[in-house]
Write a protein that holds these residues in place. Structure first.
Motif, mmCIF file in Angstrom:
data_model
loop_
_atom_site.group_PDB
_atom_site.id
_atom_site.type_symbol
_atom_site.label_atom_id
_atom_site.label_comp_id
_atom_site.label_asym_id
_atom_site.label_seq_id
_atom_site.Cartn_x
_atom_site.Cartn_y
_atom_site.Cartn_z
ATOM 1 N N ALA A 248 0.731 -1.442 -0.095
ATOM 2 C CA ALA A 248 -0.033 0.034 0.113
ATOM 3 C C ALA A 248 0.963 1.275 0.075
ATOM 4 O O ALA A 248 0.443 2.259 -0.627
ATOM 5 N N LEU A 249 2.062 1.181 0.542
ATOM 6 C CA LEU A 249 2.942 2.348 0.650
ATOM 7 C C LEU A 249 3.754 2.576 -0.594
ATOM 8 O O LEU A 249 3.944 3.531 -1.020
ATOM 9 N N ALA A 250 4.229 1.454 -1.071
ATOM 10 C CA ALA A 250 5.304 1.678 -2.148
ATOM 11 C C ALA A 250 4.420 2.309 -3.399
ATOM 12 O O ALA A 250 3.207 1.950 -3.685
ATOM 13 N N PRO A 251 5.221 2.908 -4.249
ATOM 14 C CA PRO A 251 4.668 3.588 -5.506
ATOM 15 C C PRO A 251 4.192 2.397 -6.453
ATOM 16 O O PRO A 251 4.785 1.205 -6.549
ATOM 17 N N PRO A 252 2.863 2.563 -7.096
ATOM 18 C CA PRO A 252 2.316 1.668 -8.020
ATOM 19 C C PRO A 252 3.382 1.232 -9.218
ATOM 20 O O PRO A 252 3.899 2.000 -9.598
ATOM 21 N N ALA A 253 3.554 0.196 -9.465
ATOM 22 C CA ALA A 253 4.389 -0.443 -10.616
ATOM 23 C C ALA A 253 3.845 -0.350 -11.955
ATOM 24 O O ALA A 253 3.054 -1.293 -12.522
ATOM 25 N N LEU A 254 3.926 0.971 -12.337
ATOM 26 C CA LEU A 254 3.113 1.321 -13.946
ATOM 27 C C LEU A 254 4.263 1.284 -14.902
ATOM 28 O O LEU A 254 3.777 1.396 -15.889
ATOM 29 N N GLU A 255 5.642 1.044 -14.567
ATOM 30 C CA GLU A 255 6.679 1.507 -15.813
ATOM 31 C C GLU A 255 6.367 0.237 -16.750
ATOM 32 O O GLU A 255 6.539 -1.001 -16.189
ATOM 33 N N GLY A 256 6.151 0.484 -17.783
ATOM 34 C CA GLY A 256 5.940 -0.412 -18.946
ATOM 35 C C GLY A 256 5.024 -1.136 -18.870
ATOM 36 O O GLY A 256 4.704 -2.374 -19.556
ATOM 37 N N ALA A 257 3.820 -1.051 -18.068
ATOM 38 C CA ALA A 257 2.692 -1.844 -18.063
ATOM 39 C C ALA A 257 1.497 -0.687 -18.113
ATOM 40 O O ALA A 257 1.322 0.264 -17.901
ATOM 41 N N SER A 258 0.378 -1.358 -19.042
ATOM 42 C CA SER A 258 -0.732 -0.612 -19.191
ATOM 43 C C SER A 258 -1.546 -0.741 -17.616
ATOM 44 O O SER A 258 -1.238 -1.215 -16.763
ATOM 45 N N LEU A 259 -2.676 -0.006 -17.419
ATOM 46 C CA LEU A 259 -3.390 -0.047 -16.294
ATOM 47 C C LEU A 259 -4.066 -1.269 -16.035
ATOM 48 O O LEU A 259 -3.887 -1.910 -14.853
ATOM 49 N N GLU A 260 -4.667 -2.034 -17.058
ATOM 50 C CA GLU A 260 -5.007 -3.370 -16.557
ATOM 51 C C GLU A 260 -4.211 -4.364 -16.184
ATOM 52 O O GLU A 260 -4.307 -5.031 -15.440
ATOM 53 N N GLU A 261 -2.650 -4.342 -16.747
ATOM 54 C CA GLU A 261 -1.534 -5.120 -16.300
ATOM 55 C C GLU A 261 -1.535 -4.836 -14.828
ATOM 56 O O GLU A 261 -0.947 -5.519 -14.136
#
Length: 384
Positions: A248-261
């Motif tokens: 919950a605290l860590a930044p979301p892993a969106l690098e290189g991934a779509s929202l769905e992924e």
């Protein structure tokens, strides 16, 4: 250069025009006193007093209007021309009032129209000069031209001053908005950095410590001892809680991934009890801005964390739907014990989620009832 506070104070003073109000009043009072002392023409005095009434009714509003000319400005200009011309024909001393009426004209009307009104107000004194003194027409024309030139220069100065003050007020307002936006961005960046730091610290301390405890208890080897078994269960539960907190605290892993992924990865990797399953469904397709995608992933983290902590659910459905607008809607529904959302009591996580979503123009809705599960729905516009 003065501070922004000093500039705002100076600009507020200029926009309120207290000096001009006092100046107009002083000039008109001086003109009336001159008329009374010289020949005491009561009708001329009354006409000048009616100009002050016109100023109170229309002039002040026209002078303060951000865009000129206004309907009030035209009414006041017409009243000034008629009343002053009549007063000047009755009492030549009324011409003293021009030193106040001309600046007022340029403040209430645009420059070209103000010059025309000024010419009209000079008509009375010109007629008076020719009728009483018998001056040569050329000399009267020269006097009128000089008077108009001086009045025009004064009016141009006043007009430019007003425009500069208006532009200055606009720039100061933009500066204030920019400073507020920068402060908000800086605050958000600081919060994210602090959350990431806390996640790393918790991972390096509590998570590692609970992992070591579990390994030591397993090495003890006696799984039949109720105390050892209970200690292992407690350590595993706390380890799971710690990993959920880190997620919950860590930044979301969106690098290189779509929202769905990213949502699928979050649901798959989120630490939930073994008997709880998370199903992810996606309907429609649309481009989602990065900030909107990050906000949705944050909301999903918070929603799944709350399910794990409070719901005692056996299954969770995370649905993502792209709707016309364009907008994106995400819902997290569980079959847990539920609660009554109308009773209030949002925790810090839910409040932070609402604030983050609201800043982007979205909405957060929680529905549910005791024993019937809970649904968290987040909708955000994709145009932001």
């Amino acid at each position: 250069m003065g501070s922004p506070v000093d500039a705002r104070a100076e600009n507020a003073w200029l926009r309120s025009y207290p000096f001009w109000d006092a100046y107009f009043a002083i000039v008109l009072i001086a003109t009336i006193i001159t008329i009374v002392v010289d020949d005491g023409a009561p009708v001329a005095v009354l006409l000048l007093l009616l100009i002050t009434v016109s100023y109170a009714l229309w002039g002040r509003r026209a002078v303060r209007a951000p865009v000129a000319p206004t309907k009030e400005g035209w009414w006041h200009a017409a009243a000034m021309v008629v009343l002053f011309t009549a007063a000047d024909l009755l009492a030549p001393q009324s011409a003293v009032a021009l030193s106040a009426l001309i600046p007022m004209t340029f403040m209430a009307l645009r420059r070209a129209r103000a010059v025309a009104v000024t010419v009209a107000m000079f008509t009375g004194p010109a007629i008076q000069l020719m009728a009483e003194n018998g001056s040569h027409p050329l000399l009267i024309a020269v006097a009128i031209v000089l008077g108009l030139s001086a009045s025009t220069l004064l009016g141009v100065f006043i007009d430019r001053l007003g425009r500069q003050n208006t532009e200055r007020a606009r720039l100061i307002a933009e500066l204030d908005r920019t400073r507020e936006e920068l402060a908000e961005v800086s605050k958000e960046a600081g919060m994210l950095a602090e959350r990431e730091r806390l996640a790393g610290d918790i991972h390096d301390t509590l998570a590692q410590g609970f992992t070591s405890i579990v390994m030591l208890l397993q090495a003890a080897g006696d799984g039949h001892d109720p105390y050892v078994r209970r200690a292992m269960e407690t350590a595993r539960e706390n380890l799971s809680e710690t990993r959920a907190l880190i997620a919950a605290l860590a930044p979301p892993a969106l690098e290189g991934a779509s929202l769905e992924e990213a949502l699928g990865r979050l649901a798959k990797g989120f630490e939930l009890p073994v008997e709880v399953s998370v199903e992810v469904s996606v309907a429609g397709a649309a481009d989602v801005p990065a900030l909107v995608a990050e906000t949705l992933v944050r909301a999903a983290q918070e929603g799944l964390a709350n399910v794990r902590k409070h719901a005692r659910a056996r299954s969770v459905r995370l649905a993502l739907e792209h709707v016309p607008g364009p907008a994106v809607r995400m819902s997290i529904a569980d079959d847990g014990r539920g609660f009554d959302p109308s009773a209030g009591g949002d925790g810090y996580g839910l409040r932070a989620m609402r604030n983050r979503v609201t800043r982007l123009g979205g909405t957060v809705r929680i529905t549910g009832s005791p024993g019937q599960g809970t649904t968290l729905a987040v909708e955000l516009p994709c145009s932001g």
